[in-house]
Design a protein around this motif. Sequence first.
Motif, PDB file in Angstrom:
ATOM      1  N   ARG A  47       0.829  -1.198   0.000  1.00  0.00           N
ATOM      2  CA  ARG A  47       0.000   0.000   0.000  1.00  0.00           C
ATOM      3  C   ARG A  47       0.867   1.253   0.000  1.00  0.00           C
ATOM      4  NH1 ARG A  47      -5.234   0.421   1.677  1.00  0.00           N
ATOM      5  NH2 ARG A  47      -5.852   2.543   2.051  1.00  0.00           N
ATOM      6  N   GLY A  48       1.916   1.221   0.832  1.00  0.00           N
ATOM      7  CA  GLY A  48       2.798   2.386   0.929  1.00  0.00           C
ATOM      8  C   GLY A  48       3.350   2.802  -0.427  1.00  0.00           C
ATOM      9  N   GLU A  89       0.887   4.744  -2.613  1.00  0.00           N
ATOM     10  CA  GLU A  89       0.640   6.114  -2.177  1.00  0.00           C
ATOM     11  C   GLU A  89       1.876   6.992  -2.404  1.00  0.00           C
ATOM     12  OE1 GLU A  89      -1.464   6.179   1.527  1.00  0.00           O
ATOM     13  OE2 GLU A  89      -2.781   4.570   0.868  1.00  0.00           O
ATOM     14  N   ARG A 102       2.917   2.836   4.692  1.00  0.00           N
ATOM     15  CA  ARG A 102       1.825   3.750   4.976  1.00  0.00           C
ATOM     16  C   ARG A 102       1.884   4.035   6.479  1.00  0.00           C
ATOM     17  NH1 ARG A 102      -3.487   4.488   3.551  1.00  0.00           N
ATOM     18  NH2 ARG A 102      -4.315   5.219   5.498  1.00  0.00           N
ATOM     19  N   ARG A 143      -3.440   9.858   6.489  1.00  0.00           N
ATOM     20  CA  ARG A 143      -2.710   8.935   5.613  1.00  0.00           C
ATOM     21  C   ARG A 143      -1.347   9.521   5.248  1.00  0.00           C
ATOM     22  NH1 ARG A 143      -7.754  10.094   3.123  1.00  0.00           N
ATOM     23  NH2 ARG A 143      -9.323   8.471   3.447  1.00  0.00           N
ATOM     24  N   LEU A 158       3.213   8.796   4.908  1.00  0.00           N
ATOM     25  CA  LEU A 158       4.176   7.798   4.438  1.00  0.00           C
ATOM     26  C   LEU A 158       5.464   7.897   5.228  1.00  0.00           C
ATOM     27  CD1 LEU A 158       3.708   8.161   0.582  1.00  0.00           C
ATOM     28  CD2 LEU A 158       2.912   6.292   2.031  1.00  0.00           C
TER      29      LEU A 158
END
Length: 404
Positions: A84-85, A88, A104, A157, A159
């Motif tokens: 997921r990281g 993004e 993330r 959200r 990083l």
Amino acid sequence: MSKSLSSPSPKLVFLIADGMGDLPVAVLGGRTPMEAAETPAMDKLATLGRVGLCRTVPHGMAPGSDVANMSLLGFDPASHHTGRGPIEAAALGLALEADDVVFRLNTVTVSDFAATGLMRDYSAGHIDTAVSTELVRQLGASCLPAGYELHAGVQYRHLLVAKGAAGREEATVFVRPPHDITDQPMAPDIAALQSVPALWQFVTCAARLLAGDDNASKANAVWPWGQGRALSLPSFTESFGLRGAVVSAVDLVKGLGRAAGMAVLDVPGATGLLDTNYEGKVAAALEFLKDGDFVFVHVEAPDECGHGGDAAAKTEAVARFDARIVAPMLGALGESASVLIACDHPTPIAVRTHTTDPVPFLFWKAGIAANGAAAFSEREAAKTGLLIEPGHTLLAQTAAWARG
Ligand SMILES: [Zn+2]
């Protein structure tokens, strides 16, 4: 990419209500939110078009929005998903080295940042972006280990990048997504974080800093998860012969689009919540379609209502998606475009998290033969017997239907 000179490029609109699929809910009289919501635009299209189920989450993979939306965009998560990281990070245009590991990082609310603690809220009360951006700045100044970078994103959200960590424990440690463990004990995740000294130093420093009197927000901890190495996707245009764009409030969808070389349309006031700027999303999509062929319009609110366990709000989110995205898009485009509508994964009220069940989809183009659905719902989609599996083939299938 090959296109017939005699036929103009067919325009295809893909409208996604994140997490819309559900199960029968007692307080809705045994109906799902899709069945309970007033959705005249989608119901009419369902009677005229092709309705079925699509397996967006490959067997053995977790039902994250990253995996499911990658499938909807036509790319096989089993081959392309790294975490997921990284998706993004692509959205933010972060320059990553091949051996960097990107997490993330949520700002969250916990009962107590300890093995005995409970995860209370994966979003820290849907913390305001300006507030969380300032908290992330303070964390970066006070808590960041050597060789790490922090980047603030939308709301909760963010990083966290561990530079050059591909061969280290950062790459393999498993921390559960915080939205999967609402009100549950954090013991396994705390143990995992403790196993990586730099991460543990960071998250404990963050919990101390956020406990300070000058933090008035609900964020009292940070939660790194969903890590992986840099994402790389094939070109969308070369893969499907369509010049495409994505419209979304959330970074993961923007990141998928950017990684595939699509246009990423920024819409002011797109919040990812019930109050999002629906009209702005529609306007941006229609403007792009003057020259472009394909637009992926993503609405996050039904998912957020599913996580919240709020059946009435989720029903309202589905109704607004119909009235303020589907209906105006159809009204403006008429028969000049084909329309695909789906959710990425179900987020049932009963479980308050994502499930791996196949999702309902609906495809319509002028003149297509209907396949018998009476409305757009989970039950009607199952009844037609049409199942697209694996789910990443849905887009190519519908693009073929759109070409006729
Ligand atoms: Zn989702």
